[in-house]
Motif scaffolding. Structure first.
Motif, PDB file in Angstrom:
ATOM      1  N   TYR A  87       0.836  -1.204   0.000  1.00  0.00           N
ATOM      2  CA  TYR A  87       0.000   0.000   0.000  1.00  0.00           C
ATOM      3  C   TYR A  87       0.873   1.257   0.000  1.00  0.00           C
ATOM      4  CZ  TYR A  87      -3.241   3.593   1.544  1.00  0.00           C
ATOM      5  OH  TYR A  87      -3.973   4.741   1.632  1.00  0.00           O
ATOM      6  N   THR A  88       1.900   1.263   0.837  1.00  0.00           N
ATOM      7  CA  THR A  88       2.797   2.411   0.922  1.00  0.00           C
ATOM      8  C   THR A  88       3.484   2.666  -0.412  1.00  0.00           C
ATOM      9  OG1 THR A  88       3.146   2.002   3.273  1.00  0.00           O
ATOM     10  CG2 THR A  88       4.767   3.396   2.160  1.00  0.00           C
ATOM     11  N   LEU A  89       3.958   1.606  -1.062  1.00  0.00           N
ATOM     12  CA  LEU A  89       4.573   1.750  -2.384  1.00  0.00           C
ATOM     13  C   LEU A  89       3.592   2.335  -3.396  1.00  0.00           C
ATOM     14  CD1 LEU A  89       6.705  -1.488  -2.696  1.00  0.00           C
ATOM     15  CD2 LEU A  89       7.539   0.844  -3.040  1.00  0.00           C
ATOM     16  N   CYS A  90       2.369   1.848  -3.378  1.00  0.00           N
ATOM     17  CA  CYS A  90       1.354   2.343  -4.314  1.00  0.00           C
ATOM     18  C   CYS A  90       1.087   3.832  -4.098  1.00  0.00           C
ATOM     19  CB  CYS A  90       0.053   1.555  -4.159  1.00  0.00           C
ATOM     20  SG  CYS A  90       0.150  -0.126  -4.799  1.00  0.00           S
ATOM     21  N   VAL A  91       0.967   4.241  -2.849  1.00  0.00           N
ATOM     22  CA  VAL A  91       0.701   5.648  -2.551  1.00  0.00           C
ATOM     23  C   VAL A  91       1.889   6.514  -2.966  1.00  0.00           C
ATOM     24  CG1 VAL A  91       0.340   7.304  -0.676  1.00  0.00           C
ATOM     25  CG2 VAL A  91      -0.951   5.163  -0.716  1.00  0.00           C
ATOM     26  N   LEU A  92       3.091   6.104  -2.586  1.00  0.00           N
ATOM     27  CA  LEU A  92       4.278   6.900  -2.914  1.00  0.00           C
ATOM     28  C   LEU A  92       4.482   7.071  -4.405  1.00  0.00           C
ATOM     29  CD1 LEU A  92       7.003   5.691  -0.394  1.00  0.00           C
ATOM     30  CD2 LEU A  92       5.926   7.935  -0.517  1.00  0.00           C
ATOM     31  N   MET A  93       4.192   6.020  -5.158  1.00  0.00           N
ATOM     32  CA  MET A  93       4.457   6.057  -6.598  1.00  0.00           C
ATOM     33  C   MET A  93       3.221   6.428  -7.416  1.00  0.00           C
ATOM     34  SD  MET A  93       7.580   5.625  -6.245  1.00  0.00           S
ATOM     35  CE  MET A  93       7.900   6.018  -7.948  1.00  0.00           C
ATOM     36  N   GLY A  94       2.079   6.623  -6.762  1.00  0.00           N
ATOM     37  CA  GLY A  94       0.871   7.034  -7.467  1.00  0.00           C
ATOM     38  C   GLY A  94       0.337   5.978  -8.413  1.00  0.00           C
ATOM     39  N   ARG A  95       0.419   4.731  -8.019  1.00  0.00           N
ATOM     40  CA  ARG A  95      -0.035   3.617  -8.857  1.00  0.00           C
ATOM     41  C   ARG A  95      -1.084   2.799  -8.113  1.00  0.00           C
ATOM     42  NH1 ARG A  95       1.410   6.327 -12.495  1.00  0.00           N
ATOM     43  NH2 ARG A  95       3.386   6.107 -13.564  1.00  0.00           N
ATOM     44  N   ARG A  96      -1.903   2.065  -8.882  1.00  0.00           N
ATOM     45  CA  ARG A  96      -2.993   1.286  -8.293  1.00  0.00           C
ATOM     46  C   ARG A  96      -2.578  -0.102  -7.819  1.00  0.00           C
ATOM     47  NH1 ARG A  96      -8.533   2.367  -9.275  1.00  0.00           N
ATOM     48  NH2 ARG A  96      -8.747   4.533  -9.887  1.00  0.00           N
ATOM     49  N   THR A  97      -1.591  -0.688  -8.453  1.00  0.00           N
ATOM     50  CA  THR A  97      -1.169  -2.036  -8.057  1.00  0.00           C
ATOM     51  C   THR A  97       0.288  -1.998  -7.602  1.00  0.00           C
ATOM     52  OG1 THR A  97      -0.332  -2.747 -10.211  1.00  0.00           O
ATOM     53  CG2 THR A  97      -2.707  -3.051  -9.797  1.00  0.00           C
ATOM     54  N   VAL A  98       0.634  -2.961  -6.769  1.00  0.00           N
ATOM     55  CA  VAL A  98       2.012  -3.004  -6.280  1.00  0.00           C
ATOM     56  C   VAL A  98       2.975  -3.307  -7.425  1.00  0.00           C
ATOM     57  CG1 VAL A  98       2.038  -5.431  -5.543  1.00  0.00           C
ATOM     58  CG2 VAL A  98       3.485  -3.764  -4.391  1.00  0.00           C
ATOM     59  N   HIS A  99       2.543  -4.106  -8.374  1.00  0.00           N
ATOM     60  CA  HIS A  99       3.398  -4.397  -9.530  1.00  0.00           C
ATOM     61  C   HIS A  99       3.735  -3.103 -10.283  1.00  0.00           C
ATOM     62  CE1 HIS A  99       5.155  -6.623 -12.834  1.00  0.00           C
ATOM     63  NE2 HIS A  99       4.395  -5.937 -13.668  1.00  0.00           N
ATOM     64  N   GLU A 100       2.719  -2.294 -10.563  1.00  0.00           N
ATOM     65  CA  GLU A 100       2.941  -1.012 -11.237  1.00  0.00           C
ATOM     66  C   GLU A 100       3.819  -0.092 -10.387  1.00  0.00           C
ATOM     67  OE1 GLU A 100      -1.003   0.453 -11.787  1.00  0.00           O
ATOM     68  OE2 GLU A 100      -1.344  -0.706 -13.608  1.00  0.00           O
ATOM     69  N   ALA A 101       3.580  -0.080  -9.083  1.00  0.00           N
ATOM     70  CA  ALA A 101       4.347   0.782  -8.178  1.00  0.00           C
ATOM     71  C   ALA A 101       5.823   0.388  -8.155  1.00  0.00           C
ATOM     72  CB  ALA A 101       3.758   0.726  -6.773  1.00  0.00           C
ATOM     73  N   ILE A 102       6.094  -0.906  -8.130  1.00  0.00           N
ATOM     74  CA  ILE A 102       7.483  -1.375  -8.127  1.00  0.00           C
ATOM     75  C   ILE A 102       8.168  -1.014  -9.438  1.00  0.00           C
ATOM     76  CG2 ILE A 102       8.921  -3.457  -8.182  1.00  0.00           C
ATOM     77  CD1 ILE A 102       6.982  -4.622  -6.059  1.00  0.00           C
ATOM     78  N   LEU A 103       7.487  -1.222 -10.563  1.00  0.00           N
ATOM     79  CA  LEU A 103       8.067  -0.854 -11.856  1.00  0.00           C
ATOM     80  C   LEU A 103       8.362   0.646 -11.917  1.00  0.00           C
ATOM     81  CD1 LEU A 103       5.965  -3.018 -14.332  1.00  0.00           C
ATOM     82  CD2 LEU A 103       8.343  -3.350 -13.639  1.00  0.00           C
ATOM     83  N   GLU A 104       7.428   1.455 -11.452  1.00  0.00           N
ATOM     84  CA  GLU A 104       7.621   2.901 -11.460  1.00  0.00           C
ATOM     85  C   GLU A 104       8.766   3.305 -10.529  1.00  0.00           C
ATOM     86  OE1 GLU A 104       7.099   6.721 -12.740  1.00  0.00           O
ATOM     87  OE2 GLU A 104       6.164   4.901 -13.519  1.00  0.00           O
ATOM     88  N   ALA A 105       8.854   2.670  -9.370  1.00  0.00           N
ATOM     89  CA  ALA A 105       9.936   2.961  -8.426  1.00  0.00           C
ATOM     90  C   ALA A 105      11.284   2.600  -9.039  1.00  0.00           C
ATOM     91  CB  ALA A 105       9.717   2.196  -7.127  1.00  0.00           C
TER      92      ALA A 105
END
Length: 78
Positions: free
Chosen positions: A41-59
């Protein structure tokens, strides 16, 4: 969008990956799963993405971009 501190993001990704391995080793541990979900959830919020997969890729893209951009000289008007 405000971007997170890169050192904090690296630490968060590291914690997520460690917790992910813990959950894979014991998928029935509710405390471990809850911690993984909190990190996701924290990754999703920080990176502005809906899924953790998207958030990790963006990070990872965000962190990699900082490595490839050369530093520019300080431009002070004299």
């Amino acid at each position: 969008m405000l971007l997170p501190d890169k050192s904090e993001l690296v630490a968060l990704l590291r914690r997520y990956r460690v917790r992910e391995r813990v959950v894979l080793a014991d998928p029935h541990d509710p405390a471990a799963r809850r911690q993984l979900e909190d990190l996701a959830y924290t990754l999703c919020v920080l990176m502005g993405r809906r899924t953790v997969h998207e958030a990790i890729l963006e990070a990872e893209r965000y962190l990699a971009a900082g490595r490839t951009v050369p530093r520019t000289a300080d431009r002070r008007s004299g």
